[in-house]
Scaffold this motif. Structure first.
Motif, PDB file in Angstrom:
ATOM      1  N   ILE A 312       0.856  -1.152  -0.027  1.00 55.65           N
ATOM      2  CA  ILE A 312       0.045  -0.089  -0.087  1.00 55.65           C
ATOM      3  C   ILE A 312       1.055   1.276  -0.031  1.00 55.65           C
ATOM      4  CG2 ILE A 312      -1.782   1.389   1.161  1.00 55.65           C
ATOM      5  CD1 ILE A 312      -2.866  -1.362   2.466  1.00 55.65           C
ATOM      6  N   ALA A 313       1.975   1.261   0.797  1.00 58.84           N
ATOM      7  CA  ALA A 313       2.900   2.406   1.004  1.00 58.84           C
ATOM      8  C   ALA A 313       3.229   2.589  -0.324  1.00 58.84           C
ATOM      9  CB  ALA A 313       3.918   2.216   2.143  1.00 58.84           C
ATOM     10  N   ALA A 314       4.207   1.560  -1.095  1.00 54.50           N
ATOM     11  CA  ALA A 314       4.688   1.634  -2.040  1.00 54.50           C
ATOM     12  C   ALA A 314       3.749   2.083  -3.523  1.00 54.50           C
ATOM     13  CB  ALA A 314       5.208   0.313  -2.693  1.00 54.50           C
ATOM     14  N   ASP A 315       2.710   1.823  -3.455  1.00 53.55           N
ATOM     15  CA  ASP A 315       1.584   2.240  -4.386  1.00 53.55           C
ATOM     16  C   ASP A 315       1.253   3.554  -4.260  1.00 53.55           C
ATOM     17  OD1 ASP A 315      -0.282   1.764  -6.376  1.00 53.55           O
ATOM     18  OD2 ASP A 315      -1.606   2.038  -5.192  1.00 53.55           O
ATOM     19  N   ALA A 316       1.164   4.231  -2.868  1.00 51.95           N
ATOM     20  CA  ALA A 316       0.906   5.533  -2.653  1.00 51.95           C
ATOM     21  C   ALA A 316       2.144   6.323  -2.987  1.00 51.95           C
ATOM     22  CB  ALA A 316       0.381   5.755  -1.162  1.00 51.95           C
ATOM     23  N   LEU A 317       3.217   5.940  -2.867  1.00 53.37           N
ATOM     24  CA  LEU A 317       4.429   6.568  -3.092  1.00 53.37           C
ATOM     25  C   LEU A 317       4.388   6.842  -4.497  1.00 53.37           C
ATOM     26  CD1 LEU A 317       6.861   4.998  -0.635  1.00 53.37           C
ATOM     27  CD2 LEU A 317       6.279   7.631  -0.547  1.00 53.37           C
ATOM     28  N   ARG A 318       4.258   5.821  -5.259  1.00 60.77           N
ATOM     29  CA  ARG A 318       4.351   6.073  -6.776  1.00 60.77           C
ATOM     30  C   ARG A 318       3.576   6.900  -7.095  1.00 60.77           C
ATOM     31  NH1 ARG A 318       3.829   0.248  -6.624  1.00 60.77           N
ATOM     32  NH2 ARG A 318       5.954  -0.432  -6.293  1.00 60.77           N
ATOM     33  N   ARG A 319       2.131   7.080  -6.564  1.00 55.94           N
ATOM     34  CA  ARG A 319       1.145   7.700  -7.303  1.00 55.94           C
ATOM     35  C   ARG A 319       1.228   9.253  -6.741  1.00 55.94           C
ATOM     36  NH1 ARG A 319      -3.491   6.495  -5.805  1.00 55.94           N
ATOM     37  NH2 ARG A 319      -3.165   4.640  -4.155  1.00 55.94           N
ATOM     38  N   HIS A 320       1.672   9.613  -5.419  1.00 56.47           N
ATOM     39  CA  HIS A 320       1.590  10.708  -4.703  1.00 56.47           C
ATOM     40  C   HIS A 320       2.991  11.535  -4.718  1.00 56.47           C
ATOM     41  CE1 HIS A 320      -2.448  10.494  -3.602  1.00 56.47           C
ATOM     42  NE2 HIS A 320      -2.424   9.403  -3.149  1.00 56.47           N
ATOM     43  N   LEU A 381       5.050   0.894   9.077  1.00 59.98           N
ATOM     44  CA  LEU A 381       4.367  -0.192   9.799  1.00 59.98           C
ATOM     45  C   LEU A 381       3.400   0.348  10.964  1.00 59.98           C
ATOM     46  CD1 LEU A 381       6.678  -3.161  10.460  1.00 59.98           C
ATOM     47  CD2 LEU A 381       4.832  -2.694   8.796  1.00 59.98           C
ATOM     48  N   GLN A 382       3.781   1.497  11.567  1.00 59.73           N
ATOM     49  CA  GLN A 382       2.766   1.889  12.403  1.00 59.73           C
ATOM     50  C   GLN A 382       1.526   2.676  12.104  1.00 59.73           C
ATOM     51  OE1 GLN A 382       4.475   4.469  15.810  1.00 59.73           O
ATOM     52  NE2 GLN A 382       6.273   4.407  14.499  1.00 59.73           N
ATOM     53  N   VAL A 383       1.707   3.235  10.986  1.00 58.37           N
ATOM     54  CA  VAL A 383       0.348   3.963  10.594  1.00 58.37           C
ATOM     55  C   VAL A 383      -0.708   2.776  10.192  1.00 58.37           C
ATOM     56  CG1 VAL A 383      -0.616   5.703   8.885  1.00 58.37           C
ATOM     57  CG2 VAL A 383       1.655   5.939  10.067  1.00 58.37           C
ATOM     58  N   ASP A 384      -2.077   2.976  10.676  1.00 64.88           N
ATOM     59  CA  ASP A 384      -3.041   2.079  10.067  1.00 64.88           C
ATOM     60  C   ASP A 384      -3.264   1.795   8.692  1.00 64.88           C
ATOM     61  OD1 ASP A 384      -3.768   1.758  12.656  1.00 64.88           O
ATOM     62  OD2 ASP A 384      -5.629   2.969  12.706  1.00 64.88           O
ATOM     63  N   GLU A 385      -3.566   0.864   8.133  1.00 62.12           N
ATOM     64  CA  GLU A 385      -3.520   0.480   6.864  1.00 62.12           C
ATOM     65  C   GLU A 385      -4.295   1.609   5.987  1.00 62.12           C
ATOM     66  OE1 GLU A 385      -3.476  -3.834   6.325  1.00 62.12           O
ATOM     67  OE2 GLU A 385      -5.131  -3.318   4.748  1.00 62.12           O
ATOM     68  N   ASP A 386      -5.513   1.807   6.492  1.00 55.71           N
ATOM     69  CA  ASP A 386      -6.215   2.762   5.637  1.00 55.71           C
ATOM     70  C   ASP A 386      -5.854   4.250   5.881  1.00 55.71           C
ATOM     71  OD1 ASP A 386      -7.034   2.417   8.106  1.00 55.71           O
ATOM     72  OD2 ASP A 386      -9.195   1.700   7.817  1.00 55.71           O
ATOM     73  N   GLU A 387      -5.010   4.288   6.479  1.00 55.80           N
ATOM     74  CA  GLU A 387      -4.591   5.865   6.675  1.00 55.80           C
ATOM     75  C   GLU A 387      -3.136   6.247   6.063  1.00 55.80           C
ATOM     76  OE1 GLU A 387      -5.510   8.253   9.810  1.00 55.80           O
ATOM     77  OE2 GLU A 387      -7.193   7.440   8.587  1.00 55.80           O
ATOM     78  N   ILE A 388      -2.429   4.967   5.522  1.00 58.57           N
ATOM     79  CA  ILE A 388      -1.218   5.244   4.664  1.00 58.57           C
ATOM     80  C   ILE A 388      -1.078   6.253   3.873  1.00 58.57           C
ATOM     81  CG2 ILE A 388       0.698   4.051   3.603  1.00 58.57           C
ATOM     82  CD1 ILE A 388       0.403   1.534   5.351  1.00 58.57           C
ATOM     83  N   GLU A 389      -2.400   5.977   2.875  1.00 57.42           N
ATOM     84  CA  GLU A 389      -2.304   6.904   1.719  1.00 57.42           C
ATOM     85  C   GLU A 389      -2.459   8.047   1.877  1.00 57.42           C
ATOM     86  OE1 GLU A 389      -4.524   5.368  -1.641  1.00 57.42           O
ATOM     87  OE2 GLU A 389      -3.873   7.298  -2.607  1.00 57.42           O
TER      88      GLU A 389
END
Ligand SMILES: Cc1ncc(COP(=O)(O)O)c(C=O)c1O
Length: 404
Positions: A312-320, A381-389
């Motif tokens: 999720i983090a990798a995908d969000a980093l690519r997009r944002h 790892l610390q940030v909730d899955e649905d907050e990472i983006e």
């Protein structure tokens, strides 16, 4: 308290780097800063049941300075947990280990400090990676040894550059003594040292007769495929000292780490213990928790969760953030290492992040005096899955605002 003039602090304390705490008034909304497991994975109920069991069945031993194994537990720690760790590490690393090879530590950072003090001092040379766990660099420096920094590439420590450092040490009349490395999910870059590089590094260490301190605390957090053999497993004769911890695979507040070494090296490290030992009580609780294969079960449970967060983090980093940073997707561990594009003002990024409540560790924390501020380490790892983006989107906005 009165404000009378007090005597000055020691030169050692004054020379030590100031402690680093980000300037947040409240906990940040998106904490990508500290390298921690996902707090929702802490096995609280199981730990509570283990604590009850320890109080009921071994209360007096667990509340003493030492238990039935005697005073040596004040140096080495609770023998029961050392037996469990020896058997777990021995199975993984295909080594025959027993409690004499294991010394418990108040977190692996404490172990690294004792290792530094046992092995080096004035007149000695030590190598760390060009970016590294900053505490170990300070521990080594504070012994009076001269610390050299060797380059890191996409496969970890560059062995040719470590050799250059060894030659320089010799040229300066220093005694080459040790190489400290984080071969598995290196901090801060997240890279993994492949087997061939590990062998090359050990060849160098043999050739120059230096110790290798293997910081192994991220070894179990692999998400794609199991990690290569540890340095300890490839060179079991005493040259490699392996530092490890429950902090990243279980919970850092337990402050329970350990060192694996030959009995001779372990006893020298033990001489450097600055206190009266590791908590007997916590060690008993962790040992009760570890029984019946629970550690492996726990790791098998957290890996898929952590892999998903990484993706999720990798995908969000690519997009944002794709237009502003370069990064590789780590195969394990806890961190993305973000290289800011030229023209982004790192200081401005930090000011915006602070305002927005997004915490991320500045890259120069991991490098020596020569570092620039063109990197950030992002812990996922610390940030909730649905907050990472959302947090990563704020990162992207901070980069955009700081671009020229
Ligand atoms: C590479 C490395 N080594 C050692 C430590 C120390 O961890 P602990 O003392 O909690 O075991 C850390 C913590 O961040 C780390 O990243």
């Amino acid at each position: 308290m009165s404000t009378t003039q007090l005597p000055p602090f020691s030169t050692k304390a004054l020379a030590a780097p100031a402690l680093f705490f980000p300037q947040y008034d409240n906990p940040p909304r998106y904490d990508f800063d500290q390298g921690m497991p996902d707090p929702s994975t802490y096995p609280l109920e199981a730990l509570q049941a283990c604590a009850d069991q320890v109080i009921k069945t071994q209360g007096q031993a667990a509340c003493g300075y030492f238990g039935l194994a005697g005073r040596s537990e004040m140096i080495y720690g609770y023998a029961g947990l050392r037996d469990s760790i020896a058997s777990w590490v021995g199975k993984r690393d295909k080594l025959s280990l027993d409690r004499k090879n294991i010394m418990l530590m108040n977190g692996s950072a404490a172990g690294l400090s004792m290792i530094a003090n046992a092995l080096v001092g004035p007149g000695d040379g030590a190598i760390v990676e060009s970016t590294t766990f900053p505490y170990m660099a300070s521990f080594l420096e504070s012994t009076g040894a001269t610390v050299f920094r060797a380059a890191v590439d996409s496969e970890g420590l560059v062995v040719e550059d470590a050799e250059r450092c060894l030659r320089e040490m010799k040229g300066q009349g220093l005694v080459p003594k040790l190489i400290y490395t984080i071969p598995t999910f290196h901090v801060p870059t997240g890279v993994l040292m492949p087997l061939a590089r590990r062998q090359q590094l050990l060849d160098l260490a043999r050739c120059w007769n230096v110790y290798v301190v293997e910081d192994n605390c991220y070894n179990e957090l692999w998400y794609d495929q199991p990690t290569p053999p540890t340095l300890l497993s490839l060179e079991p004769g005493g040259r490699v000292i392996q530092s490890d911890s429950f902090s990243k695979m279980l919970a850092p507040g337990l402050r329970t780490g350990w060192v694996v070494a030959s009995p001779e090296v372990a006893s020298m490290i033990g001489r450097m213990r600055p206190d009266l030992g590791v908590s007997q009580f916590t060690s008993h609780v962790v040992n009760a928790w570890m029984a019946n294969g629970r550690l492996d079960e726990h790791l098998n449970r957290v890996r898929p969760l952590y892999r998903r967060k990484r993706d999720i983090a990798a995908d969000a980093l690519r997009r944002h953030c794709g237009a502003f940073v370069k990064f590789h997707v780590p195969q394990g561990g806890i961190f993305f290492w973000l290289e800011l594009a030229p023209g982004i003002d790192g200081q401005k990024v930090r000011e915006t992040l602070l305002r927005e409540g997004v915490a991320c560790r500045p890259g120069e924390r991991f490098a020596g005096a020569t570092a620039e501020n063109g990197y950030l380490r992002m812990s996922f790892l610390q940030v909730d899955e649905d907050e990472i983006e959302r947090g990563v989107a704020l990162l992207g906005q901070a980069f955009a605002a700081a671009s020229t």
